[in-house]
Design an enzyme around this catalytic site. Structure first.
Site, PDB file in Angstrom:
ATOM      1  CB  SER A 233      -1.126   0.136   1.601  1.00  0.00           C
ATOM      2  OG  SER A 233      -1.908  -2.069   0.928  1.00  0.00           O
ATOM      3  N   PRO A 234      -0.180   2.870  -0.382  1.00  0.00           N
ATOM      4  CG  PRO A 234      -1.149   3.676  -1.584  1.00  0.00           C
ATOM      5  CD  PRO A 234      -0.809   2.560  -1.453  1.00  0.00           C
ATOM      6  N   GLY A 235       2.691   4.430   1.324  1.00  0.00           N
ATOM      7  CA  GLY A 235       2.944   5.189   2.303  1.00  0.00           C
ATOM      8  C   GLY A 235       4.148   3.249   3.293  1.00  0.00           C
ATOM      9  CB  THR A 236       3.785   0.008   3.548  1.00  0.00           C
ATOM     10  OG1 THR A 236       4.395  -0.449   2.010  1.00  0.00           O
ATOM     11  CG2 THR A 236       2.219   0.357   3.424  1.00  0.00           C
TER      12      THR A 236
ATOM     13  CG  HIS B  43     -26.252  11.704  14.073  1.00  0.00           C
ATOM     14  ND1 HIS B  43     -27.330  10.947  13.502  1.00  0.00           N
ATOM     15  CD2 HIS B  43     -25.203  10.874  14.811  1.00  0.00           C
ATOM     16  CE1 HIS B  43     -26.228  10.506  12.668  1.00  0.00           C
ATOM     17  NE2 HIS B  43     -25.428  10.489  12.886  1.00  0.00           N
ATOM     18  CD  GLU B  44     -22.113  11.887  16.080  1.00  0.00           C
ATOM     19  OE1 GLU B  44     -21.217  10.776  16.107  1.00  0.00           O
ATOM     20  OE2 GLU B  44     -22.049  12.665  15.054  1.00  0.00           O
TER      21      GLU B  44
ATOM     22  CG  HIS C 104     -23.233   6.852  15.550  1.00  0.00           C
ATOM     23  ND1 HIS C 104     -23.789   6.042  15.528  1.00  0.00           N
ATOM     24  CD2 HIS C 104     -23.754   7.836  15.064  1.00  0.00           C
ATOM     25  CE1 HIS C 104     -24.614   6.120  14.026  1.00  0.00           C
ATOM     26  NE2 HIS C 104     -23.930   7.567  13.946  1.00  0.00           N
TER      27      HIS C 104
ATOM     28  CG  ASP D 208     -23.984   7.070  10.339  1.00  0.00           C
ATOM     29  OD1 ASP D 208     -22.808   7.437  10.701  1.00  0.00           O
ATOM     30  OD2 ASP D 208     -24.982   7.872  11.145  1.00  0.00           O
TER      31      ASP D 208
END
Length: 684
Positions: free
Chosen positions: A238-241, A459-460, A463, A535
């Site tokens: 992956s990018p940045g590994t 809303h939060e 969750h 969501d």
């Protein structure tokens, strides 16, 4: 007498190529001198007198001020070498202060072909101040030397360019000018030496490439047993590994020349230049053997052949063919090893991946918790870190982060500590930097109404309650109604350990958590907003993957529907059709909706059961704006916060503006989060 190495004899016989084309420079200088000479030779006979327009000349003629005598003749001049036609003479401007006449010279541009009759009619019966008739005397300038040079100049320029291009083609071996030369850059190891000590979090990959270092240090160790080192190694990840960093570390450990080039550097607008650069790159490698050649983003030139759209000749395919021939043609005993990196191995040509070219593929994966801590410690050496800073805690809280993202966390923490005028970086700065890198920066200056804040808080809170109530969810990290990144509020969770597989019960609970925000809004306000957009997208992706890719539907069984979730290669995948019928597609939609509907009903039942906790968490969010997971657990257990957080500080007032900023009409998407640890929020 010892026998000389045949490779050394071959290298000694090879004449070094000139680094600077002196002949081309001399040829260009001679051409410039010829052009300048012809220009100066052609300067004679020009209009040296002050020019006046034709209307002014006509007025002087009518006023009898133009002179026409033996001393002051009136000429009609034609200079074909400079393409000039004009009248040259003098006129009487009156008497000076001392009584002497003021005689001034002039030139008037004319066109003889069109104004010949008009000039003759103008001068007819006209006289000068002395009574002499105005008579035009033809005058013709001829410059044969300048005319010859001006005629031969285009021919000389073409001959000079031809000789220059021919010389450059001989020098470079291919391509006009220096287009055919490779753009590979040699890394100066003395100035910036990178070793395996600077690479962390990919121990298996380092073990795979350590053989290259041993071979470059002692080739006879492998040649003694008849073994051959791989000609090429393809690093996939992956990018940045850290693929490029690992390649530099190989060169640093082996202390050999390291050539670095990008795949896009081979592609040029001229046909054949890419293949020319490939051949030149391998020649440079053979001259500096033993050495390493690193090609970054090789998918720019190594894509599947025969998948071009349009039917025309593909320059990239010609470049790839040259690379295939060169990799199959040179011997590894020369000590030239090719290392390539890509994050799209699925689009590479199979001929490039066969043994004999890229013999070995090294996967540089995302680091685990131990690797992340090692990477953080490597980057922490470059900044001033507090002794109390807990890098292990940050490593456990950053699942799925790449090495580049971890380096960014250290850098953001250093910038944050500098803004706070701290002497060293502590754990709070590291955690804030982690939250900023993963979920975005807080936007305290965003003006929200009390109604929107209340809606976001419920809303939060929906969750947060479901994360705490359900059994197969990750621990709650933080809940906030402060806008962060693209969202108005966020519920963040972090796993206790790295996860590589996900059970069906965990995925079903994730669906229930995703439904919590919409259900809480409906229960409290009897109405819903568009805040559940992210969501819904997240839940749909999970449910569809459960049905189509993971075989978790009892009705459809363990069958894969579709071609998986790999990135689309347009030229290859354009003509593919789905591998299931329309009736099956309808069943898939029904199963996806069934999973989401069941999750919605379960979320509604749980939130109605804990309605008092929902109100308490929402009110606490409205008061404190941000609550940690421990505060949510206190409310769930006792109904209130035992150790409340500090009251939020008012944000720094922005500069005075003429009018408050208006909210955009279209909602922006929030972060979809993810299974290893994510965020669910209301989009801004």
């Amino acid at each position: 007498m010892l026998d000389e190495d045949p490779n050394a004899q071959r290298n000694n016989r090879r004449a070094p190529e000139p680094q600077f084309n002196w002949k081309g420079v001399v040829l260009l200088g001679a051409s410039a001198l010829i052009i300048a000479w012809a220009f100066f030779l052609n300067q004679g006979g020009g209009m040296s007198d002050p020019p006046i327009d034709y209307m002014k000349f006509k007025e002087l003629v009518v006023q009898n001020k133009v002179l026409s005598s033996t001393k002051n003749p009136l000429y009609l001049v034609e200079n074909p070498s400079k393409r000039e036609q004009y009248i040259q003479g003098s006129y009487d401007n009156g008497a000076k202060a001392d009584g002497k006449p003021d005689i001034r010279e002039f030139t008037t541009p004319v066109n003889i072909a069109y104004q010949k009759e008009e000039i003759a009619e103008l001068l007819k019966d006209k006289k000068d101040p002395d009574g002499n008739a105005l008579t035009l005397t033809p005058r013709y300038f001829s410059d044969p030397t300048g005319m010859i040079f001006m005629t031969l100049l285009p021919i000389l320029i073409l001959v000079g360019l031809f000789l220059l291009i021919r010389q450059q083609m001989k020098m470079a071996g291919r391509g006009a000018m220096s287009f055919g030369k490779s753009r590979a850059k040699m890394l100066n190891q003395d100035r910036n030496k990178i070793t395996f000590k600077d690479v962390a979090g990919c121990d298996e990959a380092k073990e795979e490439v350590w053989e290259l270092v041993e071979f470059l240090k002692d080739p006879k160790k492998f040649q003694r047993l008849g073994g051959k080192i791989p000609k090429g190694i393809l690093m996939v990840g992956s990018p940045g590994t850290g693929k490029t960093l690992l390649a530099k570390a190989i060169a640093g450990e082996a202390d050999v020349p390291f050539f670095s080039i990008s795949g896009s550097d081979f592609v040029e607008m001229f046909v054949g230049v890419g293949a020319s650069r490939v051949r030149d790159m391998f020649e440079q490698g053979k001259k500096n053997a033993p050495c390493l050649i690193f090609i970054d983003e090789i998918d720019a030139v190594g894509r599947h052949r025969g998948h071009g759209m349009g039917g025309g000749h593909d320059e990239r395919e010609q470049t790839l063919n040259a690379m295939l021939v060169e990799m199959d043609g040179f011997d590894t005993q020369e000590g030239v090893i090719i290392i390539a990196a890509t994050n799209r191995p699925d689009v590479l040509d199979p001929a490039l991946l066969r043994p004999g070219r890229f013999d070995r593929q090294v996967t540089v994966s995302l680091p685990d918790v131990k690797g992340r801590e090692e990477i953080l410690r490597v980057h922490a050496k470059r900044v001033k870190m507090s002794e109390a800073a807990d890098l292990n805690k940050i490593a456990r809280g950053t699942p799925g982060f790449s090495g580049a993202e971890l380096a960014n966390i250290i850098n953001e923490a250093a910038l944050l500590a500098a803004r706070r005028n701290l002497k060293a970086i502590g754990t709070p700065e590291l955690e804030e930097a982690r939250d900023k890198v993963r979920w975005g920066r807080e936007r305290r200056s965003l003006a929200l109404s009390e109604k929107e804040k209340e809606n976001t808080a419920y809303h939060e809170a929906g969750h947060a309650i479901l994360i705490e109530v359900l059994e197969h969810t990750d621990p709650l990290h933080k809940v906030t109604i402060i806008p962060r990144g693209p969202s108005l509020g966020s519920t963040m969770w972090l796993p206790e350990e790295d996860k590589f597989t996900h059970r069906k019960s965990e995925l079903l609970d994730d669906l229930v958590v995703a439904m919590g925000g919409r259900v809480a809004e409906e229960i409290q306000f009897g109405d819903v907003t568009n805040g559940a957009m992210g969501d819904i997208r997240q839940a749909t992706n999970i449910a569809r993957s459960m049905v189509c890719a993971w075989g978790m539907s009892d009705k459809l069984g363990m069958v894969e529907y579709g071609e998986g979730e790999s990135a689309v290669f347009l030229a290859r995948d354009l003509g593919r059709s789905r591998n299931y019928s329309g009736a099956t597609a309808q069943k898939i939609d029904e199963e996806v909706k069934l999973f989401i509907d069941e999750a919605y009903n379960k979320a509604r039942a749980l939130l109605l059961q804990h309605k008092d906790k929902l109100d308490a968490i929402a009110h606490a969010l409205l008061e404190y704006e941000t609550l940690d997971g421990s505060h949510i657990r206190e409310i769930m257990e006792t109904g209130r916060i035992q150790n409340p957080p500090q009251s939020p500080k008012p944000p720094t007032p922005p500069p005075v503006q003429n009018a408050p900023a208006e909210r955009p009409v279209n909602s922006q998407e929030d972060d979809d989060g993810g299974l290893p640890g994510g965020v669910i929020g209301v989009p801004a």
